[in-house]
Design an enzyme around this catalytic site. Structure first.
Site, PDB file in Angstrom:
ATOM      1  N   ASP A  35       0.684  -1.202   0.149  1.00 21.86           N
ATOM      2  CA  ASP A  35      -0.135   0.108  -0.112  1.00 21.86           C
ATOM      3  C   ASP A  35       0.746   1.257  -0.142  1.00 21.86           C
ATOM      4  O   ASP A  35       0.281   2.284   0.501  1.00 21.86           O
ATOM      5  CB  ASP A  35      -1.029   0.114   1.415  1.00 21.86           C
ATOM      6  CG  ASP A  35      -0.095  -0.037   2.496  1.00 21.86           C
ATOM      7  OD1 ASP A  35       1.141  -0.254   2.538  1.00 21.86           O
ATOM      8  OD2 ASP A  35      -0.966   0.020   3.716  1.00 21.86           O
ATOM      9  N   HIS A 238      23.550   2.945 -18.677  1.00 24.31           N
ATOM     10  CA  HIS A 238      22.614   3.173 -17.660  1.00 24.31           C
ATOM     11  C   HIS A 238      22.906   2.414 -16.425  1.00 24.31           C
ATOM     12  O   HIS A 238      21.962   2.034 -15.853  1.00 24.31           O
ATOM     13  CB  HIS A 238      21.303   3.003 -18.160  1.00 24.31           C
ATOM     14  CG  HIS A 238      20.818   3.819 -19.282  1.00 24.31           C
ATOM     15  ND1 HIS A 238      19.995   3.525 -20.228  1.00 24.31           N
ATOM     16  CD2 HIS A 238      21.305   5.114 -19.535  1.00 24.31           C
ATOM     17  CE1 HIS A 238      19.802   4.648 -20.954  1.00 24.31           C
ATOM     18  NE2 HIS A 238      20.658   5.515 -20.738  1.00 24.31           N
ATOM     19  N   ASP A 255      26.487  11.222 -13.714  1.00 27.06           N
ATOM     20  CA  ASP A 255      25.345  11.818 -14.638  1.00 27.06           C
ATOM     21  C   ASP A 255      24.182  11.923 -13.553  1.00 27.06           C
ATOM     22  O   ASP A 255      23.432  10.971 -13.054  1.00 27.06           O
ATOM     23  CB  ASP A 255      25.112  10.575 -15.537  1.00 27.06           C
ATOM     24  CG  ASP A 255      24.172  11.232 -16.561  1.00 27.06           C
ATOM     25  OD1 ASP A 255      23.305  12.328 -16.128  1.00 27.06           O
ATOM     26  OD2 ASP A 255      24.024  10.770 -17.793  1.00 27.06           O
ATOM     27  N   ASP A 266      20.401  18.080 -16.570  1.00 27.06           N
ATOM     28  CA  ASP A 266      21.155  16.803 -16.778  1.00 27.06           C
ATOM     29  C   ASP A 266      22.606  17.036 -17.249  1.00 27.06           C
ATOM     30  O   ASP A 266      22.997  17.491 -18.246  1.00 27.06           O
ATOM     31  CB  ASP A 266      20.480  16.167 -18.269  1.00 27.06           C
ATOM     32  CG  ASP A 266      20.801  14.763 -18.457  1.00 27.06           C
ATOM     33  OD1 ASP A 266      21.576  14.072 -17.975  1.00 27.06           O
ATOM     34  OD2 ASP A 266      20.328  14.333 -19.736  1.00 27.06           O
ATOM     35  N   HIS A 345      26.073   6.160 -28.599  1.00 21.88           N
ATOM     36  CA  HIS A 345      24.828   6.841 -28.495  1.00 21.88           C
ATOM     37  C   HIS A 345      25.011   8.300 -29.145  1.00 21.88           C
ATOM     38  O   HIS A 345      25.775   8.571 -29.793  1.00 21.88           O
ATOM     39  CB  HIS A 345      24.366   7.024 -26.761  1.00 21.88           C
ATOM     40  CG  HIS A 345      25.525   7.784 -25.999  1.00 21.88           C
ATOM     41  ND1 HIS A 345      25.858   9.154 -26.289  1.00 21.88           N
ATOM     42  CD2 HIS A 345      26.569   7.485 -25.236  1.00 21.88           C
ATOM     43  CE1 HIS A 345      27.094   9.441 -25.574  1.00 21.88           C
ATOM     44  NE2 HIS A 345      27.283   8.427 -24.819  1.00 21.88           N
ATOM     45  N   HIS A 349      20.188  15.371 -26.393  1.00 22.94           N
ATOM     46  CA  HIS A 349      18.582  15.173 -26.750  1.00 22.94           C
ATOM     47  C   HIS A 349      18.007  16.314 -26.074  1.00 22.94           C
ATOM     48  O   HIS A 349      18.619  17.343 -25.534  1.00 22.94           O
ATOM     49  CB  HIS A 349      18.392  13.850 -25.809  1.00 22.94           C
ATOM     50  CG  HIS A 349      18.692  13.890 -24.398  1.00 22.94           C
ATOM     51  ND1 HIS A 349      18.320  14.677 -23.426  1.00 22.94           N
ATOM     52  CD2 HIS A 349      19.841  13.221 -23.750  1.00 22.94           C
ATOM     53  CE1 HIS A 349      18.693  14.470 -22.297  1.00 22.94           C
ATOM     54  NE2 HIS A 349      19.616  13.692 -22.282  1.00 22.94           N
ATOM     55  N   HIS A 356      14.619  13.419 -21.170  1.00 19.63           N
ATOM     56  CA  HIS A 356      14.640  13.053 -22.530  1.00 19.63           C
ATOM     57  C   HIS A 356      13.312  13.537 -23.073  1.00 19.63           C
ATOM     58  O   HIS A 356      12.235  13.208 -23.049  1.00 19.63           O
ATOM     59  CB  HIS A 356      14.641  11.672 -22.982  1.00 19.63           C
ATOM     60  CG  HIS A 356      15.977  11.166 -22.336  1.00 19.63           C
ATOM     61  ND1 HIS A 356      15.988   9.781 -22.166  1.00 19.63           N
ATOM     62  CD2 HIS A 356      17.115  11.725 -22.136  1.00 19.63           C
ATOM     63  CE1 HIS A 356      17.268   9.524 -21.671  1.00 19.63           C
ATOM     64  NE2 HIS A 356      17.992  10.612 -21.890  1.00 19.63           N
ATOM     65  N   GLU A 380      26.449  15.890 -25.190  1.00 18.57           N
ATOM     66  CA  GLU A 380      26.943  14.675 -24.214  1.00 18.57           C
ATOM     67  C   GLU A 380      27.979  13.650 -25.100  1.00 18.57           C
ATOM     68  O   GLU A 380      27.482  12.480 -25.013  1.00 18.57           O
ATOM     69  CB  GLU A 380      26.133  14.057 -23.311  1.00 18.57           C
ATOM     70  CG  GLU A 380      24.823  13.600 -24.149  1.00 18.57           C
ATOM     71  CD  GLU A 380      24.042  12.616 -23.343  1.00 18.57           C
ATOM     72  OE1 GLU A 380      24.475  12.159 -22.599  1.00 18.57           O
ATOM     73  OE2 GLU A 380      22.516  12.954 -23.598  1.00 18.57           O
ATOM     74  N   TYR A 384      33.646   5.048 -24.296  1.00 17.57           N
ATOM     75  CA  TYR A 384      33.494   3.915 -23.285  1.00 17.57           C
ATOM     76  C   TYR A 384      34.468   2.636 -23.878  1.00 17.57           C
ATOM     77  O   TYR A 384      34.025   2.173 -25.058  1.00 17.57           O
ATOM     78  CB  TYR A 384      31.825   3.541 -23.239  1.00 17.57           C
ATOM     79  CG  TYR A 384      31.261   4.646 -23.019  1.00 17.57           C
ATOM     80  CD1 TYR A 384      31.031   5.362 -21.897  1.00 17.57           C
ATOM     81  CD2 TYR A 384      30.645   5.338 -24.167  1.00 17.57           C
ATOM     82  CE1 TYR A 384      30.215   6.367 -21.840  1.00 17.57           C
ATOM     83  CE2 TYR A 384      29.694   6.434 -23.919  1.00 17.57           C
ATOM     84  CZ  TYR A 384      29.471   7.176 -22.734  1.00 17.57           C
ATOM     85  OH  TYR A 384      29.018   8.133 -22.826  1.00 17.57           O
ATOM     86  N   ARG A 402      32.356  10.433 -20.207  1.00 16.26           N
ATOM     87  CA  ARG A 402      31.203  11.327 -20.799  1.00 16.26           C
ATOM     88  C   ARG A 402      31.387  12.655 -20.098  1.00 16.26           C
ATOM     89  O   ARG A 402      31.463  12.625 -18.830  1.00 16.26           O
ATOM     90  CB  ARG A 402      29.826  10.576 -20.781  1.00 16.26           C
ATOM     91  CG  ARG A 402      28.707  11.247 -21.368  1.00 16.26           C
ATOM     92  CD  ARG A 402      27.358  10.721 -21.411  1.00 16.26           C
ATOM     93  NE  ARG A 402      26.676  10.314 -20.390  1.00 16.26           N
ATOM     94  CZ  ARG A 402      26.718   9.189 -19.703  1.00 16.26           C
ATOM     95  NH1 ARG A 402      27.250   7.978 -20.458  1.00 16.26           N
ATOM     96  NH2 ARG A 402      26.303   8.769 -18.684  1.00 16.26           N
ATOM     97  N   GLU A 404      28.671  16.250 -20.309  1.00 23.71           N
ATOM     98  CA  GLU A 404      27.584  16.670 -20.716  1.00 23.71           C
ATOM     99  C   GLU A 404      27.030  18.002 -20.036  1.00 23.71           C
ATOM    100  O   GLU A 404      27.038  18.069 -18.714  1.00 23.71           O
ATOM    101  CB  GLU A 404      26.311  15.411 -20.160  1.00 23.71           C
ATOM    102  CG  GLU A 404      24.858  15.848 -20.537  1.00 23.71           C
ATOM    103  CD  GLU A 404      23.951  14.656 -20.147  1.00 23.71           C
ATOM    104  OE1 GLU A 404      24.394  13.944 -19.292  1.00 23.71           O
ATOM    105  OE2 GLU A 404      22.882  14.588 -20.870  1.00 23.71           O
TER     106      GLU A 404
HETATM  107 CA    CA Z   1      22.517  12.471 -18.822  1.00 25.39          CA
END
Ligand code: CA
Length: 435
Positions: A35, A238, A255, A266, A345, A349, A356, A380, A384, A402, A404
């Site tokens: 709940d 991710h 990130d 972001d 990638h 975005h 996103h 970004e 890798y 990365r 960004e």
């Molecule tokens: Ca990001």
């Protein structure tokens, strides 16, 4: 703010026209366990036009309607629910505080829709998001059409509403930009705390806790689950388990961005756990940074994601070849997409209420759409290098980097909303030397 919501509804009404009627539901609550629910967040499209953040509500916009265009069906006030869950606006509050022309109980939605559909030629609604609501809407739609024999205009089609709304959301107003600047500032401060607290022996989740604390003490929440990825975890794009202990010699890729009054930031930075980049880490970092800065420099009205991506691919391929990580002719390497072993990638975005964010990436002709002032996007690039990549020398394996930033397209170029967060190697190393 009330005026801004009103202005948005007026713009949407114009797009819909007097023959149309739009139906926009908010999101449902979601159970986390038994709940206990996940913290509730209203649907971005719904909130964009209403500023209303209670669940179980549907907005209807019926341009030119005699009793007012803006109708909301929502929960009526319930003293018992209020004891447990707090204040409810109720049928009067939505009119008084959110400018609704009329309000009805959510339980009566089917009947209300049917009566409002009369006299309209098309219903604008995005099917396929919520089965229960789809059924209610179809029932009302069919009921009205079944009554057509009695004469009068009834709707003959249901048209997807999202594209209209998402085009609007893509261009940010002054007010939205100010909210996004605030989200950026708080997120920058959170990353500065990462710079300060990152050291060998600290767990990734402890870094995540610092981030959440910085967000929370500024009245915001994470816009998405933070990625706090040390060492080879950075190569999992991710990675959100954030459970490992950081070791000297590794990099930490973070990130993370907050959501401030429904608007996201972001940001990604990649820093050395022990405060100094190794030779190989530095080489890769400098390459990613150069590509990122070049991309940001070319953001202006008329530029496209496709244009930025192909420049980035060219630059990264050349850089990787120079470092000996790719071998062969540049044009061949690009053609065979050899860079995809390292950069898999997109360059960025849209950014807005959703991290996103919405808005088509293509124009009507199917080409990458041209940037316009008022759009906000991320830049970004990353590299890798898999631990398993036996084609590169061992010192490079497991490096994931990365960088960004969030960028607002302006009339003459762009404004980097997250520019106050350092990203030069010497800046980062000197900040971390103070730890
Ligand atoms: Ca990001």
């Amino acid at each position: 703010m009330k005026k801004e919501f009103e202005k948005r509804r007026r713009s949407l009404a114009k797009l819909i026209g007097k023959n149309g009627i739009a139906v926009i539901p908010t999101s449902n609550t979601r159970a986390r366990s038994r709940d206990t629910d996940y913290p509730y967040r209203p649907d971005s499209d719904f909130y964009y036009f209403t500023g209303f953040s209670e669940p179980d509500a549907v907005m209807i916009l019926a341009p030119g309607r005699e009793d007012g265009a803006f109708v909301v069906c929502l929960r009526s006030k319930n003293p018992l629910t209020e004891i447990w869950d707090g204040h409810m606006e109720g049928l009067n509050g939505i009119k008084k505080n959110h400018g609704a022309d009329q309000s009805f109980k959510i339980a009566d939605l089917e009947t209300i829709l049917a009566s409002l559909f009369m006299g309209r030629q098309k219903v604008l609604f995005t099917l396929g998001q919520d089965d229960v609501l789809d059924k209610i809407l179809m029932k009302s739609f069919n009921a009205v059409r079944a009554g057509q024999r009695r004469g009068g205009v009834v709707p003959s089609e249901i048209q997807a509403l999202e594209p209209l709304i998402h085009e609007m959301r893509l261009i940010k107003s002054k007010h939205e930009i100010s909210l996004m600047k605030r989200a950026a500032k708080i997120s920058v401060d959170a990353h500065k705390r990462v710079f300060k607290n990152c050291k060998p022996g600290v767990f990734e989740y402890q870094i995540e806790a610092d981030i959440i604390h910085e967000f929370g003490k500024n009245g915001t929440v994470p816009a998405y689950t933070s990625i706090v990825a040390s060492g080879v975890n950075a190569c999992t794009l991710h990675y959100i388990s954030n459970r490992e202990k950081m070791k000297a010699g590794q990099l930490l890729l973070t990130d993370a961005g907050c959501e401030h009054e429904m608007y996201a930031a972001d940001i990604t930075r990649t820093i050395p756990v022990s405060g100094v980049y190794s030779k190989e880490q530095k080489e890769i970092y400098e390459l990613v940074l150069r590509i990122q800065k070049t991309a940001i420099d070319s953001v202006r009205p008329g530029q496209t994601f496709e244009g930025l991506q192909s420049e980035a691919i060219k630059g990264l391929t050349q850089g990787l070849k120079k470092l000996g990580l790719l071998k062969g002719r540049i044009d061949q390497l690009i053609k065979s997409e050899a860079y995809k072993d390292f950069y898999m990638h997109g360059i960025g975005h849209w950014l807005g209420m959703d991290v996103h964010d919405v808005g088509s990436y293509m124009d009507e002709k199917g080409n990458s759409r041209r940037f316009q002032s008022g759009m906000v996007l991320t830049i970004e690039p990353g590299i890798y290098i898999s631990k398993k990549n036996k084609n590169v020398s061992a010192e490079y394996r497991g490096i994931g980097i990365r960088i960004e930033d969030d960028v607002l397209v302006t009339k003459s170029g762009c404004d980097v909303l997250t520019k106050s967060l350092p990203k030069e190697i010497d800046q980062i190393e000197s900040i971390m030397a103070r730890n």
